[in-house]
Scaffold this motif. Structure first.
Motif, PDB file in Angstrom:
ATOM      1  N   GLU A  12       4.216  18.723  -5.978  1.00  0.00           N
ATOM      2  CA  GLU A  12       5.568  18.345  -5.563  1.00  0.00           C
ATOM      3  C   GLU A  12       5.536  17.917  -4.097  1.00  0.00           C
ATOM      4  OE1 GLU A  12       8.783  21.079  -6.498  1.00  0.00           O
ATOM      5  OE2 GLU A  12       7.555  21.929  -8.102  1.00  0.00           O
ATOM      6  N   VAL A  13       6.188  16.793  -3.820  1.00  0.00           N
ATOM      7  CA  VAL A  13       6.313  16.279  -2.450  1.00  0.00           C
ATOM      8  C   VAL A  13       7.790  16.013  -2.204  1.00  0.00           C
ATOM      9  CG1 VAL A  13       5.693  14.419  -0.862  1.00  0.00           C
ATOM     10  CG2 VAL A  13       4.001  15.255  -2.526  1.00  0.00           C
ATOM     11  N   GLU A  54       1.007  11.568   2.058  1.00  0.00           N
ATOM     12  CA  GLU A  54       1.164  12.880   1.444  1.00  0.00           C
ATOM     13  C   GLU A  54       1.050  12.799  -0.082  1.00  0.00           C
ATOM     14  OE1 GLU A  54       4.017  16.802   1.509  1.00  0.00           O
ATOM     15  OE2 GLU A  54       4.196  15.342   3.129  1.00  0.00           O
ATOM     16  N   LEU A  55       1.602  11.740  -0.666  1.00  0.00           N
ATOM     17  CA  LEU A  55       1.479  11.560  -2.116  1.00  0.00           C
ATOM     18  C   LEU A  55       0.013  11.401  -2.512  1.00  0.00           C
ATOM     19  CD1 LEU A  55       4.514   9.176  -2.698  1.00  0.00           C
ATOM     20  CD2 LEU A  55       4.313  11.525  -3.549  1.00  0.00           C
ATOM     21  N   ILE A  56      -0.722  10.591  -1.759  1.00  0.00           N
ATOM     22  CA  ILE A  56      -2.146  10.372  -2.043  1.00  0.00           C
ATOM     23  C   ILE A  56      -2.917  11.680  -1.913  1.00  0.00           C
ATOM     24  CG2 ILE A  56      -4.254   9.240  -1.199  1.00  0.00           C
ATOM     25  CD1 ILE A  56      -2.366   6.842  -0.395  1.00  0.00           C
ATOM     26  N   LYS A  57      -2.658  12.418  -0.839  1.00  0.00           N
ATOM     27  CA  LYS A  57      -3.368  13.671  -0.568  1.00  0.00           C
ATOM     28  C   LYS A  57      -3.122  14.708  -1.670  1.00  0.00           C
ATOM     29  CE  LYS A  57      -1.834  16.796   2.286  1.00  0.00           C
ATOM     30  NZ  LYS A  57      -1.208  17.362   3.442  1.00  0.00           N
ATOM     31  N   ASN A  58      -1.923  14.739  -2.231  1.00  0.00           N
ATOM     32  CA  ASN A  58      -1.557  15.766  -3.197  1.00  0.00           C
ATOM     33  C   ASN A  58      -1.827  15.398  -4.653  1.00  0.00           C
ATOM     34  OD1 ASN A  58      -0.193  18.179  -1.825  1.00  0.00           O
ATOM     35  ND2 ASN A  58       0.681  16.418  -0.766  1.00  0.00           N
ATOM     36  N   ALA A  59      -2.098  14.132  -4.927  1.00  0.00           N
ATOM     37  CA  ALA A  59      -2.325  13.697  -6.311  1.00  0.00           C
ATOM     38  C   ALA A  59      -3.685  14.178  -6.806  1.00  0.00           C
ATOM     39  CB  ALA A  59      -2.245  12.179  -6.404  1.00  0.00           C
ATOM     40  N   ALA A  60      -3.684  14.845  -7.948  1.00  0.00           N
ATOM     41  CA  ALA A  60      -4.929  15.334  -8.544  1.00  0.00           C
ATOM     42  C   ALA A  60      -4.833  15.243 -10.059  1.00  0.00           C
ATOM     43  CB  ALA A  60      -5.194  16.774  -8.115  1.00  0.00           C
ATOM     44  N   GLU A  61      -5.919  14.827 -10.672  1.00  0.00           N
ATOM     45  CA  GLU A  61      -5.996  14.722 -12.134  1.00  0.00           C
ATOM     46  C   GLU A  61      -5.708  16.083 -12.763  1.00  0.00           C
ATOM     47  OE1 GLU A  61      -6.727  12.299 -15.467  1.00  0.00           O
ATOM     48  OE2 GLU A  61      -7.365  11.609 -13.491  1.00  0.00           O
ATOM     49  N   GLY A  62      -4.830  16.079 -13.773  1.00  0.00           N
ATOM     50  CA  GLY A  62      -4.561  17.291 -14.527  1.00  0.00           C
ATOM     51  C   GLY A  62      -3.590  18.269 -13.889  1.00  0.00           C
ATOM     52  N   LYS A  63      -3.009  17.914 -12.731  1.00  0.00           N
ATOM     53  CA  LYS A  63      -2.036  18.818 -12.107  1.00  0.00           C
ATOM     54  C   LYS A  63      -0.900  18.006 -11.504  1.00  0.00           C
ATOM     55  CE  LYS A  63      -2.486  20.171  -7.380  1.00  0.00           C
ATOM     56  NZ  LYS A  63      -2.952  20.841  -6.270  1.00  0.00           N
ATOM     57  N   PHE A  64       0.273  18.601 -11.472  1.00  0.00           N
ATOM     58  CA  PHE A  64       1.445  17.972 -10.863  1.00  0.00           C
ATOM     59  C   PHE A  64       1.740  18.689  -9.552  1.00  0.00           C
ATOM     60  CE2 PHE A  64       3.700  16.372 -14.987  1.00  0.00           C
ATOM     61  CZ  PHE A  64       2.607  15.589 -15.260  1.00  0.00           C
ATOM     62  N   LYS A  89       8.610  10.582   7.863  1.00  0.00           N
ATOM     63  CA  LYS A  89       7.524  11.313   7.202  1.00  0.00           C
ATOM     64  C   LYS A  89       6.576  10.314   6.546  1.00  0.00           C
ATOM     65  CE  LYS A  89       6.797  15.043   3.885  1.00  0.00           C
ATOM     66  NZ  LYS A  89       7.498  16.069   3.107  1.00  0.00           N
ATOM     67  N   LYS A  90       5.273  10.506   6.719  1.00  0.00           N
ATOM     68  CA  LYS A  90       4.264   9.632   6.121  1.00  0.00           C
ATOM     69  C   LYS A  90       4.122   9.996   4.647  1.00  0.00           C
ATOM     70  CE  LYS A  90       1.961   8.656  10.412  1.00  0.00           C
ATOM     71  NZ  LYS A  90       0.709   8.594  11.150  1.00  0.00           N
ATOM     72  N   LEU A  91       5.102   9.579   3.900  1.00  0.00           N
ATOM     73  CA  LEU A  91       5.254   9.925   2.500  1.00  0.00           C
ATOM     74  C   LEU A  91       4.078   9.467   1.652  1.00  0.00           C
ATOM     75  CD1 LEU A  91       6.803  10.762  -0.028  1.00  0.00           C
ATOM     76  CD2 LEU A  91       8.104   8.654   0.173  1.00  0.00           C
ATOM     77  N   GLY A  92       3.670   8.222   1.827  1.00  0.00           N
ATOM     78  CA  GLY A  92       2.583   7.680   1.024  1.00  0.00           C
ATOM     79  C   GLY A  92       1.299   8.464   1.196  1.00  0.00           C
ATOM     80  N   LYS A 131       0.825  -1.205   0.000  1.00  0.00           N
ATOM     81  CA  LYS A 131       0.000   0.000   0.000  1.00  0.00           C
ATOM     82  C   LYS A 131       0.862   1.259   0.000  1.00  0.00           C
ATOM     83  CE  LYS A 131      -3.944  -1.984   2.395  1.00  0.00           C
ATOM     84  NZ  LYS A 131      -4.830  -1.863   3.564  1.00  0.00           N
ATOM     85  N   LEU A 132       0.534   2.155  -0.917  1.00  0.00           N
ATOM     86  CA  LEU A 132       1.225   3.441  -0.985  1.00  0.00           C
ATOM     87  C   LEU A 132       1.098   4.191   0.342  1.00  0.00           C
ATOM     88  CD1 LEU A 132       2.662   5.748  -2.499  1.00  0.00           C
ATOM     89  CD2 LEU A 132       0.443   6.397  -3.443  1.00  0.00           C
ATOM     90  N   ALA A 133      -0.063   4.128   0.972  1.00  0.00           N
ATOM     91  CA  ALA A 133      -0.293   4.853   2.232  1.00  0.00           C
ATOM     92  C   ALA A 133       0.662   4.412   3.335  1.00  0.00           C
ATOM     93  CB  ALA A 133      -1.735   4.677   2.691  1.00  0.00           C
ATOM     94  N   ASP A 134       1.190   3.204   3.246  1.00  0.00           N
ATOM     95  CA  ASP A 134       2.094   2.682   4.282  1.00  0.00           C
ATOM     96  C   ASP A 134       3.539   3.155   4.107  1.00  0.00           C
ATOM     97  OD1 ASP A 134      -0.063   1.316   5.319  1.00  0.00           O
ATOM     98  OD2 ASP A 134       0.485  -0.611   4.424  1.00  0.00           O
ATOM     99  N   LEU A 135       3.835   3.829   2.998  1.00  0.00           N
ATOM    100  CA  LEU A 135       5.204   4.252   2.713  1.00  0.00           C
ATOM    101  C   LEU A 135       5.608   5.419   3.618  1.00  0.00           C
ATOM    102  CD1 LEU A 135       7.568   3.610   0.791  1.00  0.00           C
ATOM    103  CD2 LEU A 135       6.672   5.371  -0.725  1.00  0.00           C
ATOM    104  N   VAL A 136       6.703   5.219   4.337  1.00  0.00           N
ATOM    105  CA  VAL A 136       7.252   6.231   5.237  1.00  0.00           C
ATOM    106  C   VAL A 136       8.694   6.469   4.814  1.00  0.00           C
ATOM    107  CG1 VAL A 136       7.830   6.761   7.645  1.00  0.00           C
ATOM    108  CG2 VAL A 136       5.761   5.460   7.118  1.00  0.00           C
ATOM    109  N   ASP A 137       9.115   7.748   4.766  1.00  0.00           N
ATOM    110  CA  ASP A 137      10.495   8.007   4.351  1.00  0.00           C
ATOM    111  C   ASP A 137      11.453   7.666   5.479  1.00  0.00           C
ATOM    112  OD1 ASP A 137      10.767  10.237   6.077  1.00  0.00           O
ATOM    113  OD2 ASP A 137      11.085  11.666   4.459  1.00  0.00           O
ATOM    114  N   LYS A 138      12.728   7.824   5.220  1.00  0.00           N
ATOM    115  CA  LYS A 138      13.762   7.407   6.164  1.00  0.00           C
ATOM    116  C   LYS A 138      13.850   8.298   7.403  1.00  0.00           C
ATOM    117  CE  LYS A 138      14.986   3.908   3.752  1.00  0.00           C
ATOM    118  NZ  LYS A 138      14.788   2.553   4.194  1.00  0.00           N
ATOM    119  N   LYS A 139      13.091   9.412   7.412  1.00  0.00           N
ATOM    120  CA  LYS A 139      13.069  10.290   8.584  1.00  0.00           C
ATOM    121  C   LYS A 139      11.720  10.246   9.297  1.00  0.00           C
ATOM    122  CE  LYS A 139      16.816  13.317   7.399  1.00  0.00           C
ATOM    123  NZ  LYS A 139      17.356  14.646   7.615  1.00  0.00           N
TER     124      LYS A 139
END
Length: 150
Positions: free
Chosen positions: A116-117, A104-114, A99-102, A89-97
Motif C-alpha cells: 500500500e502506498v 515509492e510505487l516502484i520500490k514497493n512493488a513485488a511479485e506475489g504481494k500487494f 511526494k516522489k510517488l512513482g 516514466k512512472l519514476a517521474d510521477l510526483v503527487d500534488k504535495k
C-alpha cells in the motif's frame, strides 16, 4: 390519485438512490479485487490485458477505480486512465504535495504481494488533490496498481 403520487415518489427515490450509489467512490476491498483481476489478466495475456486496461469499456474501470501499469527497463506507463500519462516514466510521477510517488510505487512493488502506498492525487476528471491509497504489485513484466480515494 394518492396512489399515483406515492408511486411517482417511490420511483423517483429509487432512481435518485441508484444514481447516488452509482457515483459512490470505490472502496479498498474493491480496489484490491480489481488489482487481483488485473494480475490474472496480465499473467494470461499481458498484451491483451494492457489493451483492456486502457479501454474505458475493457472491464477494468469501476467508477473512480482503474488499473495502471508500467513496464520495460524504464518503467514507462503502459496503461493508465489518464492518456497523458501513458508513455511517461512512472519514476517521474510526483503527487500534488511533492511526494516522489512513482519511486515509492516502484520500490514497493513485488511479485506475489500487494503493498500500500498513500499520496495525494485528483480524482479522474478533477484537479483538486485528495487522499488516495494504491495497492501495487508486480505481474509479468509490469508494475500494476489500483488506488482508492479516502
Amino acid at each position: 390519485m394518492l396512489r399515483s403520487f406515492l408511486a411517482g415518489v417511490f420511483a423517483a427515490t429509487i432512481t435518485f438512490t441508484g444514481g447516488a450509489l452509482a457515483q459512490a467512490s470505490g472502496t479498498a476491498p474493491e480496489a484490491k479485487a480489481l488489482l487481483e483481476k488485473a494480475v490474472t489478466a496480465v499473467k494470461a495475456d499481458e498484451k491483451k490485458a494492457i489493451e483492456d486496461f486502457n479501454n474505458p469499456t475493457g472491464g477494468f474501470r469501476d467508477r473512480d477505480l482503474y488499473v495502471f501499469c508500467a513496464g520495460g527497463a524504464d518503467n514507462v506507463f503502459t496503461a493508465h486512465a489518464n492518456e497523458k500519462l501513458r508513455g511517461t516514466k512512472l519514476a517521474d510521477l510526483v503527487d500534488k504535495k511533492g511526494k516522489k510517488l512513482g519511486e515509492e510505487l516502484i520500490k514497493n512493488a513485488a511479485e506475489g504481494k500487494f503493498a500500500e502506498v498513500d499520496y495525494w492525487f485528483p480524482r479522474p476528471g478533477q484537479t483538486e488533490p485528495v487522499e488516495k491509497v494504491t495497492y501495487v504489485t508486480k505481474a509479468g513484466g509490469q508494475i500494476c496498481g489500483v488506488g482508492y480515494y479516502k
